[in-house]
Design an enzyme around this catalytic site. Structure first.
Site, PDB file in Angstrom:
ATOM      1  N   LYS A 172      26.601  47.248  16.735  1.00  0.00           N
ATOM      2  CA  LYS A 172      27.801  46.412  16.878  1.00  0.00           C
ATOM      3  C   LYS A 172      28.886  47.021  16.027  1.00  0.00           C
ATOM      4  O   LYS A 172      28.603  47.653  15.010  1.00  0.00           O
ATOM      5  CB  LYS A 172      27.522  44.984  16.396  1.00  0.00           C
ATOM      6  CG  LYS A 172      28.403  43.957  17.062  1.00  0.00           C
ATOM      7  CD  LYS A 172      27.846  43.552  18.405  1.00  0.00           C
ATOM      8  CE  LYS A 172      28.808  42.706  19.193  1.00  0.00           C
ATOM      9  NZ  LYS A 172      28.133  42.121  20.363  1.00  0.00           N
ATOM     10  N   GLY A 230      34.906  27.779  24.653  1.00  0.00           N
ATOM     11  CA  GLY A 230      35.568  29.071  24.800  1.00  0.00           C
ATOM     12  C   GLY A 230      36.396  29.104  26.069  1.00  0.00           C
ATOM     13  O   GLY A 230      36.331  28.173  26.903  1.00  0.00           O
ATOM     14  N   PHE A 231      37.187  30.160  26.211  1.00  0.00           N
ATOM     15  CA  PHE A 231      37.958  30.328  27.461  1.00  0.00           C
ATOM     16  C   PHE A 231      38.202  31.810  27.721  1.00  0.00           C
ATOM     17  O   PHE A 231      39.116  32.206  28.411  1.00  0.00           O
ATOM     18  CB  PHE A 231      39.288  29.553  27.411  1.00  0.00           C
ATOM     19  CG  PHE A 231      40.312  30.099  26.440  1.00  0.00           C
ATOM     20  CD1 PHE A 231      40.120  30.003  25.080  1.00  0.00           C
ATOM     21  CD2 PHE A 231      41.475  30.717  26.889  1.00  0.00           C
ATOM     22  CE1 PHE A 231      41.055  30.507  24.183  1.00  0.00           C
ATOM     23  CE2 PHE A 231      42.429  31.225  25.999  1.00  0.00           C
ATOM     24  CZ  PHE A 231      42.205  31.118  24.642  1.00  0.00           C
ATOM     25  N   GLY A 232      37.310  32.638  27.147  1.00  0.00           N
ATOM     26  CA  GLY A 232      37.434  34.089  27.328  1.00  0.00           C
ATOM     27  C   GLY A 232      36.638  34.565  28.520  1.00  0.00           C
ATOM     28  O   GLY A 232      36.299  33.791  29.424  1.00  0.00           O
ATOM     29  N   ASN A 233      36.343  35.833  28.503  1.00  0.00           N
ATOM     30  CA  ASN A 233      35.650  36.482  29.602  1.00  0.00           C
ATOM     31  C   ASN A 233      34.298  35.820  29.921  1.00  0.00           C
ATOM     32  O   ASN A 233      33.941  35.627  31.085  1.00  0.00           O
ATOM     33  CB  ASN A 233      35.466  37.953  29.194  1.00  0.00           C
ATOM     34  CG  ASN A 233      34.523  38.676  30.089  1.00  0.00           C
ATOM     35  OD1 ASN A 233      33.349  38.824  29.763  1.00  0.00           O
ATOM     36  ND2 ASN A 233      35.003  39.092  31.232  1.00  0.00           N
ATOM     37  N   VAL A 234      33.570  35.433  28.876  1.00  0.00           N
ATOM     38  CA  VAL A 234      32.230  34.871  29.081  1.00  0.00           C
ATOM     39  C   VAL A 234      32.330  33.472  29.686  1.00  0.00           C
ATOM     40  O   VAL A 234      31.641  33.147  30.665  1.00  0.00           O
ATOM     41  CB  VAL A 234      31.464  34.872  27.740  1.00  0.00           C
ATOM     42  CG1 VAL A 234      30.150  34.147  27.879  1.00  0.00           C
ATOM     43  CG2 VAL A 234      31.256  36.298  27.254  1.00  0.00           C
ATOM     44  N   ALA A 235      33.214  32.633  29.136  1.00  0.00           N
ATOM     45  CA  ALA A 235      33.412  31.278  29.660  1.00  0.00           C
ATOM     46  C   ALA A 235      33.895  31.348  31.112  1.00  0.00           C
ATOM     47  O   ALA A 235      33.455  30.560  31.967  1.00  0.00           O
ATOM     48  CB  ALA A 235      34.430  30.530  28.796  1.00  0.00           C
ATOM     49  N   TRP A 236      34.757  32.300  31.387  1.00  0.00           N
ATOM     50  CA  TRP A 236      35.280  32.480  32.747  1.00  0.00           C
ATOM     51  C   TRP A 236      34.158  32.811  33.744  1.00  0.00           C
ATOM     52  O   TRP A 236      34.011  32.173  34.787  1.00  0.00           O
ATOM     53  CB  TRP A 236      36.358  33.572  32.734  1.00  0.00           C
ATOM     54  CG  TRP A 236      36.737  34.105  34.073  1.00  0.00           C
ATOM     55  CD1 TRP A 236      37.545  33.488  34.988  1.00  0.00           C
ATOM     56  CD2 TRP A 236      36.321  35.347  34.657  1.00  0.00           C
ATOM     57  NE1 TRP A 236      37.655  34.279  36.113  1.00  0.00           N
ATOM     58  CE2 TRP A 236      36.917  35.424  35.932  1.00  0.00           C
ATOM     59  CE3 TRP A 236      35.513  36.402  34.216  1.00  0.00           C
ATOM     60  CZ2 TRP A 236      36.721  36.519  36.776  1.00  0.00           C
ATOM     61  CZ3 TRP A 236      35.312  37.489  35.054  1.00  0.00           C
ATOM     62  CH2 TRP A 236      35.916  37.546  36.314  1.00  0.00           C
ATOM     63  N   ASP A 264      33.645  42.857  23.179  1.00  0.00           N
ATOM     64  CA  ASP A 264      33.115  41.612  22.600  1.00  0.00           C
ATOM     65  C   ASP A 264      34.366  40.746  22.390  1.00  0.00           C
ATOM     66  O   ASP A 264      35.396  40.990  23.042  1.00  0.00           O
ATOM     67  CB  ASP A 264      32.366  41.898  21.285  1.00  0.00           C
ATOM     68  CG  ASP A 264      31.533  40.704  20.813  1.00  0.00           C
ATOM     69  OD1 ASP A 264      30.462  40.476  21.381  1.00  0.00           O
ATOM     70  OD2 ASP A 264      31.967  39.978  19.890  1.00  0.00           O
TER      71      ASP A 264
HETATM   72  O1  2IT Z   1      27.044  40.666  22.694  1.00  0.00           O
HETATM   73  C1  2IT Z   1      26.925  41.472  23.638  1.00  0.00           C
HETATM   74  O2  2IT Z   1      25.844  41.654  24.195  1.00  0.00           O
HETATM   75  C2  2IT Z   1      28.110  42.214  24.053  1.00  0.00           C
HETATM   76  N1  2IT Z   1      29.183  41.986  23.486  1.00  0.00           N
HETATM   77  C3  2IT Z   1      28.026  43.243  25.146  1.00  0.00           C
HETATM   78  C4  2IT Z   1      27.503  44.530  24.610  1.00  0.00           C
HETATM   79  C5  2IT Z   1      27.510  45.678  25.588  1.00  0.00           C
HETATM   80  O3  2IT Z   1      27.231  46.784  25.126  1.00  0.00           O
HETATM   81  O4  2IT Z   1      27.767  45.489  26.786  1.00  0.00           O
END
Ligand code: 2IT
Length: 446
Positions: free
Chosen positions: A124, A235-241, A164
């Site tokens: 990370k 949330g309202f980012g890429n993941v929430a979307w 992320d």
């Molecule tokens: O927390 C995660 O798994 C990510 N932010 C995606 C990591 C990735 O390498 O696609």
């Protein structure tokens, strides 16, 4: 294994790194029994080696803002473990970023990536740079300066970053562009790239889609289905979307989203294309607020400075950030009869929240299982780059679906308790740990 001795030792070495110590404690508690059945692990000091990152790179990131002022941030890359494959994991740009947070994320990523069955180690990275209110040009200059400090540590078979929090397709594009210019090679090396330069179809949707496939498996294991269920999303980012898009497609109704300013409750559901697209618009403004949703769609109510966990819903999907569901939030969800909680954010629930769910036999699954579809699809992007091909959306989606079903099976296998309750936290941690431990054992003491 003496968990307390290991944790005390870590705390003495890394005082105050609370998120990191929290993540390590959860895994150690879950794997204690299986670890003790393998004396060869103890002899090889597998735990002691696994809890420390292989390497941490920190660097100063200096850039010039739009007023001509010199700005300094700190950049990090935590290369946690490459027993299974190249270091792999996202980059986070947020004011809160520090080493404890990136170490917890890199540690989690190692087990998550192992669960995907694809050959990826864990890492990370990120910076305390806050994208909020920054111009397009400032974001680009920052991304370029960040890569100037990091590029020598990256490579398609060495370390492959992605997005992320605070890092989406735009930022990945700028970082990859700078990286490519420096190495003069088009080898991929980042995932989440644009479709026109090596990105994978479905990668933007993958974390949310994968989470919903996992939730489908969780419900199937309870002889239930997702159709007609109400869902609280944070949330309202890429993941929430992505989660909202797939939940709606599967016949569920998402009634909340949230931001740092509070949450939105929409009783009619965030169900139309216009509403789901509005999330992308809110994100694109860079203001980091959800309040304007209630002005745009008057049937919705904005609750300032509150989290959505007080609403009565069937399913809760934390999609924002670590420790966003605390013990009190968990109590409210359980008292309101929540059926299932699936963490889509990494370590979205505090230990007190997890205890509340598990003690009340509320079905709960941890981020490293639920959100693994994002990095799994990154792994598929790496495969496509390596073979110089681009797969169809159907092919990527089918593989993602299969990977999520497989992770669910691993959780059931390792997490089913004598009373039949599936402890997904235990299952995911044991399954991930065993894979990393076996890979480390096979490669000797290094
Ligand atoms: O927390 C995660 O798994 C990510 N932010 C995606 C990591 C990735 O390498 O696609």
């Amino acid at each position: 294994m003496d968990i307390n001795a290991i944790l005390n030792g870590l705390e003495a070495k890394h005082p105050g790194e609370k998120e990191y110590l929290q993540a390590v404690k959860e895994v150690l508690m879950c794997v204690e029994d299986v670890y003790n059945q393998h004396p060869e692990f103890e002899k090889a000091k597998i735990i002691e080696r696994m809890v420390e990152p292989d390497r941490i790179v920190t660097f100063r990131v200096t850039w010039i803002d739009d007023r001509g002022e010199v700005q300094n941030n700190i950049g990090y890359r935590v290369q946690f473990n490459n027993a299974i494959g190249p270091y792999k994991g996202g980059i986070r740009f947020h004011a809160s970023v520090n080493l404890s947070i990136l170490k917890f994320l890199g540690f989690e990523q190692t087990f998550k990536n192992a669960l995907t069955t694809l050959p990826m180690g864990g890492a990370k990275g990120g910076s305390d740079f806050s994208p909020r209110g920054k111009s397009e040009a400032e974001i680009m200059r920052f991304c370029q300066a960040f890569i100037l400090g990091l590029w020598k540590n990256l490579g398609p078979d060495r370390d492959v970053p992605a997005g992320d929090i605070g890092v989406g397709g735009r930022e990945v594009g700028y970082m990859y562009g700078m990286y490519k210019k420096l190495v003069n090679e088009c080898t991929g090396t980042f995932t989440g790239k644009g479709l026109s330069f090596g990105g994978s179809r479905i990668r933007p949707e993958a974390t949310g889609f994968g989470a919903l496939y996992f939730v489908q498996s969780m419900l199937a294991a309870k002889n239930d289905s997702i159709e007609g269920k109400t869902i609280a999303v944070s949330g309202f980012g890429n993941v929430a979307w992505g989660a909202t898009l797939k939940a709606t497609e599967l016949g569920a109704k998402v009634v909340t989203i949230s931001g740092p300013d509070g949450y939105i409750y929409d009783p009619e559901g965030i169900s139309t294309k216009e509403k789901i697209d509005y999330m992308l618009y809110l994100r694109a403004t860079g203001d980091d607020v959800v309040a304007p949703y209630a002005e745009q769609f008057p049937e919705a109510t904005f609750y300032p400075n509150e989290k959505p966990w007080g609403q009565k819903v069937d399913i809760a999907l934390p999609c924002a950030t670590q420790n966003e569901v605390d013990g009190e939030d968990a109590r409210r969800l359980v008292d309101n009869g929540v059926l299932l909680v699936a963490e889509v954010s990494n370590m979205g629930c505090t230990p007190e929240a997890i205890d509340t769910f598990i003690n009340s036999r509320t079905t709960y699954a941890p981020g490293k299982a639920v959100n693994a579809g994002g990095v799994a699809t990154s792994g598929l992007e790496m495969s496509q780059n390596a073979e110089h091909l681009q797969w169809s959306a159907e092919e990527v989606d089918a593989r993602l679906h299969e990977i999520m079903r497989n992770i669910h099976t691993q959780c059931v296998e390792h997490g089913t308790e004598p009373d039949g309750f599936i402890n997904y936290m235990k299952g995911a941690n044991i399954a991930g740990f065993m894979k990393v431990a076996e890979a480390m054992m096979g490669q000797g003491i290094i």
